[in-house]
Design a protein around this motif. Structure first.
Motif, PDB file in Angstrom:
ATOM      1  N   LEU A 182       0.824  -1.206   0.000  1.00  0.00           N
ATOM      2  CA  LEU A 182       0.000   0.000   0.000  1.00  0.00           C
ATOM      3  C   LEU A 182       0.864   1.264   0.000  1.00  0.00           C
ATOM      4  O   LEU A 182       0.476   2.279  -0.582  1.00  0.00           O
ATOM      5  CB  LEU A 182      -0.948  -0.015   1.195  1.00  0.00           C
ATOM      6  CG  LEU A 182      -2.125  -0.985   1.031  1.00  0.00           C
ATOM      7  CD1 LEU A 182      -2.865  -1.186   2.343  1.00  0.00           C
ATOM      8  CD2 LEU A 182      -3.080  -0.491  -0.050  1.00  0.00           C
ATOM      9  N   LEU A 183       2.028   1.198   0.636  1.00  0.00           N
ATOM     10  CA  LEU A 183       2.951   2.331   0.574  1.00  0.00           C
ATOM     11  C   LEU A 183       3.475   2.524  -0.854  1.00  0.00           C
ATOM     12  O   LEU A 183       3.718   3.652  -1.290  1.00  0.00           O
ATOM     13  CB  LEU A 183       4.127   2.120   1.533  1.00  0.00           C
ATOM     14  CG  LEU A 183       3.822   2.329   3.015  1.00  0.00           C
ATOM     15  CD1 LEU A 183       5.048   1.990   3.863  1.00  0.00           C
ATOM     16  CD2 LEU A 183       3.372   3.761   3.299  1.00  0.00           C
ATOM     17  N   PHE A 184       3.620   1.429  -1.581  1.00  0.00           N
ATOM     18  CA  PHE A 184       4.044   1.528  -2.985  1.00  0.00           C
ATOM     19  C   PHE A 184       2.953   2.221  -3.804  1.00  0.00           C
ATOM     20  O   PHE A 184       3.240   3.100  -4.622  1.00  0.00           O
ATOM     21  CB  PHE A 184       4.333   0.146  -3.556  1.00  0.00           C
ATOM     22  CG  PHE A 184       4.794   0.184  -4.986  1.00  0.00           C
ATOM     23  CD1 PHE A 184       6.101   0.537  -5.296  1.00  0.00           C
ATOM     24  CD2 PHE A 184       3.922  -0.119  -6.026  1.00  0.00           C
ATOM     25  CE1 PHE A 184       6.536   0.596  -6.622  1.00  0.00           C
ATOM     26  CE2 PHE A 184       4.346  -0.069  -7.350  1.00  0.00           C
ATOM     27  CZ  PHE A 184       5.658   0.290  -7.647  1.00  0.00           C
ATOM     28  N   ILE A 185       1.702   1.836  -3.566  1.00  0.00           N
ATOM     29  CA  ILE A 185       0.586   2.474  -4.268  1.00  0.00           C
ATOM     30  C   ILE A 185       0.545   3.966  -3.927  1.00  0.00           C
ATOM     31  O   ILE A 185       0.332   4.811  -4.808  1.00  0.00           O
ATOM     32  CB  ILE A 185      -0.750   1.791  -3.894  1.00  0.00           C
ATOM     33  CG1 ILE A 185      -0.778   0.356  -4.439  1.00  0.00           C
ATOM     34  CG2 ILE A 185      -1.936   2.599  -4.426  1.00  0.00           C
ATOM     35  CD1 ILE A 185      -1.973  -0.446  -3.989  1.00  0.00           C
ATOM     36  N   ALA A 186       0.765   4.294  -2.654  1.00  0.00           N
ATOM     37  CA  ALA A 186       0.769   5.699  -2.230  1.00  0.00           C
ATOM     38  C   ALA A 186       1.869   6.478  -2.944  1.00  0.00           C
ATOM     39  O   ALA A 186       1.669   7.633  -3.341  1.00  0.00           O
ATOM     40  CB  ALA A 186       0.954   5.788  -0.712  1.00  0.00           C
ATOM     41  N   ALA A 187       3.026   5.841  -3.118  1.00  0.00           N
ATOM     42  CA  ALA A 187       4.135   6.505  -3.811  1.00  0.00           C
ATOM     43  C   ALA A 187       3.790   6.760  -5.275  1.00  0.00           C
ATOM     44  O   ALA A 187       4.134   7.810  -5.833  1.00  0.00           O
ATOM     45  CB  ALA A 187       5.401   5.654  -3.704  1.00  0.00           C
ATOM     46  N   VAL A 188       3.118   5.805  -5.902  1.00  0.00           N
ATOM     47  CA  VAL A 188       2.687   5.978  -7.300  1.00  0.00           C
ATOM     48  C   VAL A 188       1.690   7.134  -7.396  1.00  0.00           C
ATOM     49  O   VAL A 188       1.804   8.001  -8.277  1.00  0.00           O
ATOM     50  CB  VAL A 188       2.047   4.682  -7.838  1.00  0.00           C
ATOM     51  CG1 VAL A 188       1.452   4.919  -9.236  1.00  0.00           C
ATOM     52  CG2 VAL A 188       3.073   3.553  -7.892  1.00  0.00           C
ATOM     53  N   VAL A 189       0.743   7.152  -6.481  1.00  0.00           N
ATOM     54  CA  VAL A 189      -0.273   8.218  -6.472  1.00  0.00           C
ATOM     55  C   VAL A 189       0.383   9.572  -6.254  1.00  0.00           C
ATOM     56  O   VAL A 189       0.068  10.556  -6.946  1.00  0.00           O
ATOM     57  CB  VAL A 189      -1.328   7.946  -5.382  1.00  0.00           C
ATOM     58  CG1 VAL A 189      -2.261   9.147  -5.231  1.00  0.00           C
ATOM     59  CG2 VAL A 189      -2.127   6.699  -5.717  1.00  0.00           C
ATOM     60  N   GLU A 190       1.310   9.636  -5.276  1.00  0.00           N
ATOM     61  CA  GLU A 190       1.966  10.911  -4.981  1.00  0.00           C
ATOM     62  C   GLU A 190       2.763  11.431  -6.173  1.00  0.00           C
ATOM     63  O   GLU A 190       2.759  12.626  -6.470  1.00  0.00           O
ATOM     64  CB  GLU A 190       2.888  10.750  -3.775  1.00  0.00           C
ATOM     65  CG  GLU A 190       3.558  12.052  -3.345  1.00  0.00           C
ATOM     66  CD  GLU A 190       4.314  11.929  -2.038  1.00  0.00           C
ATOM     67  OE1 GLU A 190       4.901  12.937  -1.607  1.00  0.00           O
ATOM     68  OE2 GLU A 190       4.317  10.822  -1.449  1.00  0.00           O
ATOM     69  N   THR A 191       3.428  10.530  -6.868  1.00  0.00           N
ATOM     70  CA  THR A 191       4.288  10.928  -7.984  1.00  0.00           C
ATOM     71  C   THR A 191       3.496  11.360  -9.215  1.00  0.00           C
ATOM     72  O   THR A 191       3.824  12.377  -9.844  1.00  0.00           O
ATOM     73  CB  THR A 191       5.227   9.771  -8.374  1.00  0.00           C
ATOM     74  OG1 THR A 191       5.986   9.363  -7.230  1.00  0.00           O
ATOM     75  CG2 THR A 191       6.185  10.203  -9.478  1.00  0.00           C
ATOM     76  N   PHE A 192       2.444  10.607  -9.533  1.00  0.00           N
ATOM     77  CA  PHE A 192       1.769  10.846 -10.808  1.00  0.00           C
ATOM     78  C   PHE A 192       0.411  11.535 -10.686  1.00  0.00           C
ATOM     79  O   PHE A 192      -0.016  12.219 -11.617  1.00  0.00           O
ATOM     80  CB  PHE A 192       1.601   9.518 -11.557  1.00  0.00           C
ATOM     81  CG  PHE A 192       2.915   8.885 -11.915  1.00  0.00           C
ATOM     82  CD1 PHE A 192       3.663   9.367 -12.980  1.00  0.00           C
ATOM     83  CD2 PHE A 192       3.408   7.821 -11.188  1.00  0.00           C
ATOM     84  CE1 PHE A 192       4.879   8.797 -13.322  1.00  0.00           C
ATOM     85  CE2 PHE A 192       4.627   7.229 -11.519  1.00  0.00           C
ATOM     86  CZ  PHE A 192       5.368   7.721 -12.585  1.00  0.00           C
ATOM     87  N   ILE A 193      -0.277  11.344  -9.568  1.00  0.00           N
ATOM     88  CA  ILE A 193      -1.605  11.949  -9.418  1.00  0.00           C
ATOM     89  C   ILE A 193      -1.553  13.225  -8.595  1.00  0.00           C
ATOM     90  O   ILE A 193      -2.056  14.269  -9.018  1.00  0.00           O
ATOM     91  CB  ILE A 193      -2.599  10.941  -8.797  1.00  0.00           C
ATOM     92  CG1 ILE A 193      -2.748   9.725  -9.724  1.00  0.00           C
ATOM     93  CG2 ILE A 193      -3.950  11.611  -8.539  1.00  0.00           C
ATOM     94  CD1 ILE A 193      -3.674   8.652  -9.202  1.00  0.00           C
ATOM     95  N   THR A 194      -0.929  13.151  -7.406  1.00  0.00           N
ATOM     96  CA  THR A 194      -0.841  14.349  -6.565  1.00  0.00           C
ATOM     97  C   THR A 194      -0.114  15.467  -7.294  1.00  0.00           C
ATOM     98  O   THR A 194      -0.549  16.621  -7.262  1.00  0.00           O
ATOM     99  CB  THR A 194      -0.102  14.032  -5.247  1.00  0.00           C
ATOM    100  OG1 THR A 194      -0.794  12.999  -4.552  1.00  0.00           O
ATOM    101  CG2 THR A 194      -0.024  15.265  -4.366  1.00  0.00           C
TER     102      THR A 194
END
Length: 204
Positions: A182-194
């Motif tokens: 889930l931390l990996f998913i959060a990192a993906v979201v932070e990098t590309f979506i946030t």
């Protein structure tokens, strides 16, 4: 004797979360209180705000020279390593996870004040919520497991029958099965979506 959990099983993983709910609530309250303190300190002592944010400026400069994929993995490895450390080091009476959560809540409070002074509430929410709704709970749960280990360690010192090794193994397994992905998913979201949301809001 302690409860034995097969945390790779969704139902038992949820039961494990349920059994550490007091620790989760305690860490969550500490995080919110620390964040409120940081926000108040930022209002009362603006000079301290600039000093506290100097380390963030260094990180921003580092990220400017990296590709999005590199940034994503850097964020993931940073969050995963810190979460694992506060979990494992919690065995030392829960001191490390308490200090970690208190500091990060305090820092987020200071950071939030700075953003609100320069931007809007929408900008702040857009920069925190997309990945934060995943990342923050995972860090909180890691700290809660660390607190549980600390409490179990204290109980063993008092002569209570505690299988501290099994508790530690269960916590680490939970981390690798659930928290780390889930931390990996959060990192993906932070990098590309946030970052995309921030880009749009910056134009408003």
């Amino acid at each position: 004797m302690i409860n034995m959990y097969n945390v790779s099983n969704k139902e038992q993983a949820l039961q494990y979360i349920k059994d550490i709910r007091r620790e989760i609530w305690f860490i969550s309250i500490l995080f919110v209180l620390s964040m409120a303190i940081g926000y108040v300190v930022a209002i009362m002592y603006p000079g301290m705000v600039m000093q506290s944010l100097e380390e963030l400026e260094g990180v921003v400069e580092l990220l400017k020279n990296l590709s999005p994929i590199q940034i994503m993995f850097l964020i993931f490895l940073n969050n995963a390593l810190k979460s694992l450390l506060i979990l494992v080091l919690g065995i030392g009476f829960g001191i490390v996870p308490l200090l970690f959560i208190a500091y990060n809540g305090y820092f987020l409070g200071i950071f939030s004040h700075k953003i609100l002074m320069e931007q809007s509430l929408l900008y702040l929410m857009g920069g925190l919520l997309p990945h934060g709704i995943i990342e923050i709970p995972m860090v909180v749960i890691s700290a809660a497991i660390g607190i549980r280990l600390g409490l179990k360690g204290l109980a063993s010192l008092k002569g209570e029958q505690v299988d501290l090794k099994e508790e530690l193994i269960t916590g680490i397994k939970f981390f690798f099965y659930w928290i780390m992905p889930l931390l990996f998913i959060a990192a993906v979201v932070e990098t590309f979506i946030t970052s995309a949301i921030i880009g749009v809001l910056s134009q408003l």
